[in-house]
Design an enzyme around this catalytic site. Structure first.
Site, PDB file in Angstrom:
ATOM      1  N   ASN A  11      67.511  50.455  98.510  1.00 31.70           N
ATOM      2  CA  ASN A  11      67.578  49.077  99.008  1.00 31.70           C
ATOM      3  C   ASN A  11      68.726  49.047 100.010  1.00 31.70           C
ATOM      4  OD1 ASN A  11      67.880  46.365  99.466  1.00 31.70           O
ATOM      5  ND2 ASN A  11      68.602  45.865  97.394  1.00 31.70           N
ATOM      6  N   LYS A  13      69.657  46.791 101.925  1.00 33.58           N
ATOM      7  CA  LYS A  13      70.269  45.462 102.119  1.00 33.58           C
ATOM      8  C   LYS A  13      70.455  45.201 103.619  1.00 33.58           C
ATOM      9  CE  LYS A  13      72.194  45.820  97.534  1.00 33.58           C
ATOM     10  NZ  LYS A  13      73.115  45.298  96.547  1.00 33.58           N
ATOM     11  N   HIS A  95      65.439  39.757  94.076  1.00 35.67           N
ATOM     12  CA  HIS A  95      66.738  40.435  93.955  1.00 35.67           C
ATOM     13  C   HIS A  95      67.800  39.392  93.597  1.00 35.67           C
ATOM     14  CE1 HIS A  95      70.410  42.549  94.908  1.00 35.67           C
ATOM     15  NE2 HIS A  95      69.722  43.669  94.755  1.00 35.67           N
ATOM     16  N   GLU A  97      70.666  38.899  94.618  1.00 35.78           N
ATOM     17  CA  GLU A  97      71.355  38.295  95.768  1.00 35.78           C
ATOM     18  C   GLU A  97      70.530  37.146  96.351  1.00 35.78           C
ATOM     19  OE1 GLU A  97      72.060  41.997  97.816  1.00 35.78           O
ATOM     20  OE2 GLU A  97      73.464  42.546  96.234  1.00 35.78           O
ATOM     21  N   GLU A 166      68.260  44.936  86.890  1.00 36.23           N
ATOM     22  CA  GLU A 166      69.534  45.081  87.594  1.00 36.23           C
ATOM     23  C   GLU A 166      70.546  44.074  87.034  1.00 36.23           C
ATOM     24  OE1 GLU A 166      68.950  46.982  91.734  1.00 36.23           O
ATOM     25  OE2 GLU A 166      68.706  44.837  91.934  1.00 36.23           O
ATOM     26  N   GLY A 172      76.816  46.772  92.973  1.00 35.88           N
ATOM     27  CA  GLY A 172      77.863  46.916  93.987  1.00 35.88           C
ATOM     28  C   GLY A 172      79.275  46.887  93.426  1.00 35.88           C
ATOM     29  N   SER A 210      74.860  50.165  90.731  1.00 32.22           N
ATOM     30  CA  SER A 210      75.860  51.240  90.822  1.00 32.22           C
ATOM     31  C   SER A 210      75.337  52.597  90.338  1.00 32.22           C
ATOM     32  CB  SER A 210      77.142  50.848  90.084  1.00 32.22           C
ATOM     33  OG  SER A 210      77.734  49.708  90.702  1.00 32.22           O
TER      34      SER A 210
END
Ligand code: PGA
Length: 248
Positions: A11, A13, A95, A97, A166, A172, A210
């Protein structure tokens, strides 16, 4: 050994440039074939370049979001049909985010998954709890609610989706879920998939958050972890390939 082929998806991003992407893809392709299935999910403007670079290779590609709508007056949105036309195989939906920064609801995520399936794309449906939710023992409730909305809308069509667990606190942050923590949630999700579709055993559930070359092998060795959704480490060819090779 599980019958499910491992899948490792990068991904990207909102990272990259045309030149940088070309170099990254050259590096991944140069490493040669891998037992796991590999894919990269690129920002929209780069998908045509990615399609050209990867045509005829074993590396698949996809996008990081799609519209729930078929077409129309939705300024700034990109439809599943457009992604299909660019040869995408996958599209990430839900996702964390997007759920957090764009207030995407469980229902909207489900509608995006349905739009993807209608164009023969494989939606990678992301679910995951925040740190606060984990600390309040809400992990199972949250991920089951998020996945449940998708299963309710899709019914048996849900057999075609890929799920990505996730945990938000692991994305991250360098703080990975332990293999045991991840496996426990994956087992819950697989049971939910099995109850809804009758085919839970053949569906793939990825772990994300991560994942790095040095922790991938122990995560991917868990019985219900079928690969990974990789953010930061997908931006370096050597790391992404090493994670792909960490699949048993
Ligand atoms: P990360 O991101 O690997 O950088 O934690 C994973 C993701 O957000 O999909």
């Amino acid at each position: 050994m599980s019958a499910r082929r491992k899948l490792v998806v990068g991904n990207w991003k909102m990272h990259g440039s045309r030149a940088g992407n070309a170099e990254l893809l050259r590096g991944i392709l140069a490493a040669g074939p891998c037992a796991a299935e590999l894919a990269v999910c690129a920002p929209f403007p780069y998908l045509a370049d990615v399609a050209t670079a990867l045509a005829g290779s074993a590396l698949a590609w996809g996008a990081q979001d799609c519209s729930a709508h078929e077409q129309g007056a939705y300024t700034g949105e990109v439809s599943a049909a457009m992604l299909a036309e660019l040869g995408c195989r996958f599209v990430i939906v839900g996702h964390s985010e997007r759920r957090a920064l764009h207030r995407e609801s469980d229902l909207l995520v489900a509608e995006k998954a349905a739009a993807a399936l209608a164009h023969r794309l494989v939606p990678i449906v992301c679910v995951g709890e925040t740190l606060l939710q984990r600390e309040h023992a809400q992990t199972e409730v949250v991920v089951q609610r998020q996945l449940g909305a998708v299963l309710a809308l899709l019914g048996e069509r849900a057999r075609e989706i890929v799920v990505a667990y996730e945990p938000v606190w692991a994305i991250g942050t360098g703080r990975t879920a332990s293999p045991e923590q991840a496996q426990a949630v994956h087992a819950v999700l697989r049971a939910q998939l099995a109850a809804a579709t009758g085919q839970g055993a053949s569906m793939r559930i990825l772990y994300g958050g991560s994942v790095k070359p040095d922790n991938a092998a122990t995560l991917f060795a868990q019985p219900d972890i079928d690969g990974g959704l990789i953010g930061g480490a997908a931006l370096k060819a050597a790391d992404f390939v090493a994670i792909g090779r960490a699949c048993p």
